[in-house]
Write an enzyme that holds these catalytic residues in place. Structure first.
Site, PDB file in Angstrom:
ATOM      1  N   LEU A  49      15.042  -9.374 -55.219  1.00 29.02           N
ATOM      2  CA  LEU A  49      13.688  -8.845 -55.107  1.00 29.02           C
ATOM      3  C   LEU A  49      12.936  -9.832 -54.221  1.00 29.02           C
ATOM      4  CD1 LEU A  49      12.179  -6.430 -56.354  1.00 29.02           C
ATOM      5  CD2 LEU A  49      11.596  -7.878 -58.292  1.00 29.02           C
ATOM      6  N   ASP A  50      12.276  -9.330 -53.168  1.00 28.03           N
ATOM      7  CA  ASP A  50      11.579 -10.202 -52.213  1.00 28.03           C
ATOM      8  C   ASP A  50      10.572 -11.124 -52.917  1.00 28.03           C
ATOM      9  OD1 ASP A  50      12.899  -9.085 -50.110  1.00 28.03           O
ATOM     10  OD2 ASP A  50      11.207  -7.896 -49.372  1.00 28.03           O
TER      11      ASP A  50
END
Length: 316
Positions: A49-50
Site C-alpha cells: 500500500l503506497d
C-alpha cells in the site's frame, strides 16, 4: 552519550493482524513496527500500500506467511479524492505539477466518464510503481529520469461510485469509491478520469477500506497496538485460516492428519475442489492447504508439527 538500544527477544507468533496503515508509512515500515511490537520472528504482508495511502493492510506472522500469497488475488475497495485541473509527475500529491488546465466539465459529463471506466479496462502501469522491468522497479527508472516501455494490464472495475463532487472554486475534486480487481492502480485511474474529462487530475487522498473479506472497521492502528499490553496485542491476531475463507473445509482423523502432514495424499469421499483448507480432528487445528481431484486430497502448503503445536499452545 546515547543509551544502548534494548535488544528485543523474538518469539514464534502465528496469525493475521489487520492493520490500519498510517499515512506516510511504507507497507514495510508498518510491517517492521508491528513485528517489533509483537516480538515476532517471522512476518510478511499481503501486498503493498503506497505511503500516500492509509487503510486495510493484513499482516501475516509465522505460519500465516505460507498463505499470504493467496490474498494478493483478492478484490480491493478504496475511497479516493481526485484533484481536478492539475496533473503531476507521479499522478499523486507527492509529484511536481506539470500541467494546469481549467475544469469545464458538467456533472452529466462526470457521470458519463465514470460509466466508461466501469468493467474490464486496460491500464498502463505508472512509472512511479514497484512493478519490475529487467529486474529493476519502475520507480528506480523514474527517479533516474528515464521512461521505459510498459505493457498495458487488464483489470476490472467492479464498482465506481461518486461520493462527492466539486467542479468549481479553487480546488475542484471528485471523491470516489472504487471496488476493483487485483493489480488496479488507483493513481492511474484518477489520472485517466481527469484526462477523459479534459482537465487532468491527480490523487490527493487514498484509503483502502476493504481487501477480500477484511474491512477497515476490523483494523487497529499502530498507535493503538502500541498502547496495548503484550497479551492484548496477541489477542488481536486472527487465526491463520482467516486467509482461507473461500477454501473448501476438509477434516481428517488423527491417523490421516499425521500422514497428510508428512506430505502423503489421502483418499476420501470429497468432491473435487481447487482449494481446500485441511484441519485435524483431535485436536482441531489447521494442517495446511490442498486440492481434491477424483477423491484424492493432494497437499499444497503444509504447517509443520512445531507450528501447529505453538498455535495450539497460544490459543485461548
Amino acid at each position: 552519550m546515547q543509551a544502548p538500544r534494548t535488544r528485543v527477544q523474538r518469539r514464534p507468533v502465528h496469525g493475521v493482524l489487520l492493520l490500519d496503515k498510517p499515512l506516510g508509512f511504507s507497507s514495510n515500515d508498518a510491517l517492521q513496527k508491528a513485528k517489533w511490537l509483537l516480538r515476532a520472528e517471522k512476518a510478511g504482508h499481503t501486498g503493498t500500500l503506497d505511503p500516500l495511502a492509509t487503510g486495510v493492510l493484513p499482516l501475516c506472522f509465522g505460519a500465516a506467511t505460507k498463505f499470504s500469497q493467496l490474498h494478493l488475488d483478492a478484490d480491493k475497495t478504496y475511497e479516493t479524492t481526485v484533484r481536478l485541473g492539475l496533473t503531476t509527475t507521479t499522478a499523486d500529491a507527492e509529484g511536481e505539477i506539470v500541467q494546469q488546465r481549467p475544469v469545464a466539465c458538467s456533472m452529466g459529463q462526470v457521470v458519463e466518464v465514470l460509466d466508461r471506466f466501469m468493467g474490464p479496462i486496460a491500464q498502463l502501469p505508472p512509472m512511479h510503481s514497484a512493478l519490475k522491468k529487467d529486474g529493476k522497479a519502475l520507480y528506480e527508472y523514474a527517479r533516474a529520469g528515464q521512461i521505459v516501455e510498459r505493457q498495458p494490464r487488464n483489470v476490472v472495475i467492479h464498482e465506481l461510485e461518486l461520493l462527492e463532487m466539486q467542479l468549481e472554486g479553487d480546488a475542484p475534486f471528485l471523491r470516489l469509491k472504487v471496488e476493483c480487481s487485483k493489480g488496479t492502480y488507483i493513481r492511474t485511474l484518477g489520472e485517466d478520469i481527469g484526462e477523459a474529462l479534459g482537465c487532468g487530475g491527480h490523487l490527493v487522498a487514498l484509503r483502502r477500506v476493504a481487501t477480500g473479506p477484511f474491512e477497515a472497521a476490523q483494523c487497529i492502528t499502530l498507535a493503538a497496538l502500541e498502547a496495548l499490553s503484550e497479551e492484548e496485542r496477541l489477542a488481536r491476531l486472527l487465526l491463520c485460516e482467516a486467509l482461507l475463507p473461500q477454501h473448501t473445509r476438509v477434516t481428517l482423523s488423527e491417523q490421516d492428519a499425521g500422514r497428510f502432514l508428512s506430505g502423503m495424499r489421502r483418499r476420501g469421499a470429497w468432491p473435487d475442489a481447487d482449494a481446500a483448507a485441511v484441519f485435524g480432528d483431535q485436536p482441531h487445528a489447521l494442517l495446511g492447504t490442498a486440492h481434491v481431484k477424483a477423491g484424492e486430497l493432494i497437499p499444497s502448503r503444509l504447517l509443520s508439527p512445531t507450528e501447529i503445536q505453538q498455535i495450539l499452545e497460544t490459543q485461548p
